[in-house]
Design an enzyme around this catalytic site. Structure first.
Site, PDB file in Angstrom:
ATOM      1  N   ARG A 203      -7.932  -4.400  -2.308  1.00 15.75           N
ATOM      2  CA  ARG A 203      -7.445  -3.377  -3.236  1.00 15.75           C
ATOM      3  C   ARG A 203      -8.481  -3.230  -4.340  1.00 15.75           C
ATOM      4  O   ARG A 203      -8.639  -4.122  -5.172  1.00 15.75           O
ATOM      5  CB  ARG A 203      -6.119  -3.801  -3.855  1.00 15.75           C
ATOM      6  CG  ARG A 203      -4.988  -3.858  -2.897  1.00 15.75           C
ATOM      7  CD  ARG A 203      -3.663  -4.111  -3.602  1.00 15.75           C
ATOM      8  NE  ARG A 203      -2.747  -4.713  -2.663  1.00 15.75           N
ATOM      9  CZ  ARG A 203      -2.205  -4.065  -1.634  1.00 15.75           C
ATOM     10  NH1 ARG A 203      -2.499  -2.794  -1.440  1.00 15.75           N
ATOM     11  NH2 ARG A 203      -1.397  -4.686  -0.805  1.00 15.75           N
TER      12      ARG A 203
ATOM     13  N   CYS B 146       0.827  -1.214   0.000  1.00 15.60           N
ATOM     14  CA  CYS B 146       0.000   0.000   0.000  1.00 15.60           C
ATOM     15  C   CYS B 146       0.859   1.262   0.000  1.00 15.60           C
ATOM     16  O   CYS B 146       0.516   2.262  -0.632  1.00 15.60           O
ATOM     17  CB  CYS B 146      -0.913   0.009   1.219  1.00 15.60           C
ATOM     18  SG  CYS B 146      -2.081  -1.358   1.285  1.00 15.60           S
TER      19      CYS B 146
END
Length: 225
Positions: free
Chosen positions: A132, A55
């Site tokens: 995601r 991330c």
């Protein structure tokens, strides 16, 4: 709304070409509301958690391409289930690591309100983190594209820009885009009730088209014609 079935939780998903669910949420830019961005494209993207390696590279990547999104009248909005203070601490670390400035908001979705509204919680992947996901919402508030990624794979930011370019090209010209298309490449002239099919190569050439078959005709990018 999500409902339980045995030990599994059903995930409610927003649908393409329907209005994107509106929401209000706390963020690193204060309270924000999706509908306040009407007139812009919105790229709403979720990440599993702050201070996680994949991330971190993604937020740095989005920051690197901020100007490219701005050129396309697109607003970036990130989201995770972490708090605003955690977001700010993480942002400072990302800016240090990648030498970027993060100017877009990160939503602190502690109550999972937005995550559940957009189907970002997938129990088989994680019961506590958002997957995601990327949601591309157009300037009229319509959900135009959804892209999911596994927890282990970071996103390709230029591909998200390419999808926006494709959508905006279609909105402007009515043409569609082929596989691996990039701005400036030939576009596809769709077969529609008004355009009809061109049955032979000579007729296609007379109209300035590259004829492959009666259902597949190319022409130069309509934005440059």
């Amino acid at each position: 709304m999500s409902s339980l079935s045995g030990t599994e939780e059903r995930v409610s998903m927003p649908l393409l070409n329907e209005p994107a669910p509106d929401f209000e949420a706390q963020s690193t830019h204060g309270p924000i509301k999706l509908s306040d961005y009407r007139g812009k494209y919105v790229v709403l993207f979720s990440h599993p958690g702050d201070f996680t390696p994949v991330c971190t590279t993604e937020i740095g990547g989005f920051a690197k391409y901020q100007e490219e999104f701005e050129k396309r009248n697109a607003q970036l909005i990130g989201l995770s289930v972490d708090s605003v203070p955690a977001h700010w601490a993480w942002i400072r670390d990302i800016e240090r690591i990648f030498d970027v400035k993060i100017n877009f908001p990160l939503i602190a979705d502690l109550d999972l309100k937005v995550s559940r509204l957009y189907g970002m919680i997938h129990p088989a992947a994680s019961n506590t983190s958002t997957i995601r996901a990327v949601y591309i919402i157009d300037d009229k508030g319509i959900l135009r594209a959804v892209i999911y990624y596994p927890m282990s794979a970071g996103r390709n930011i230029p591909e998200i820009l390419r999808v926006i370019d494709s959508l905006q090209t279609t909105d402007t010209t009515g043409y569609t885009t082929p596989a691996d298309w990039q701005p400036g490449d030939p576009v596809i002239v769709p077969v529609t009730p008004t355009s009809g099919a061109i049955e032979n190569e000579e007729e296609a050439k007379a109209k300035g088209l590259d004829y492959k078959s009666w259902y597949l005709r190319f022409k130069d990018d309509g934005r440059h014609s």
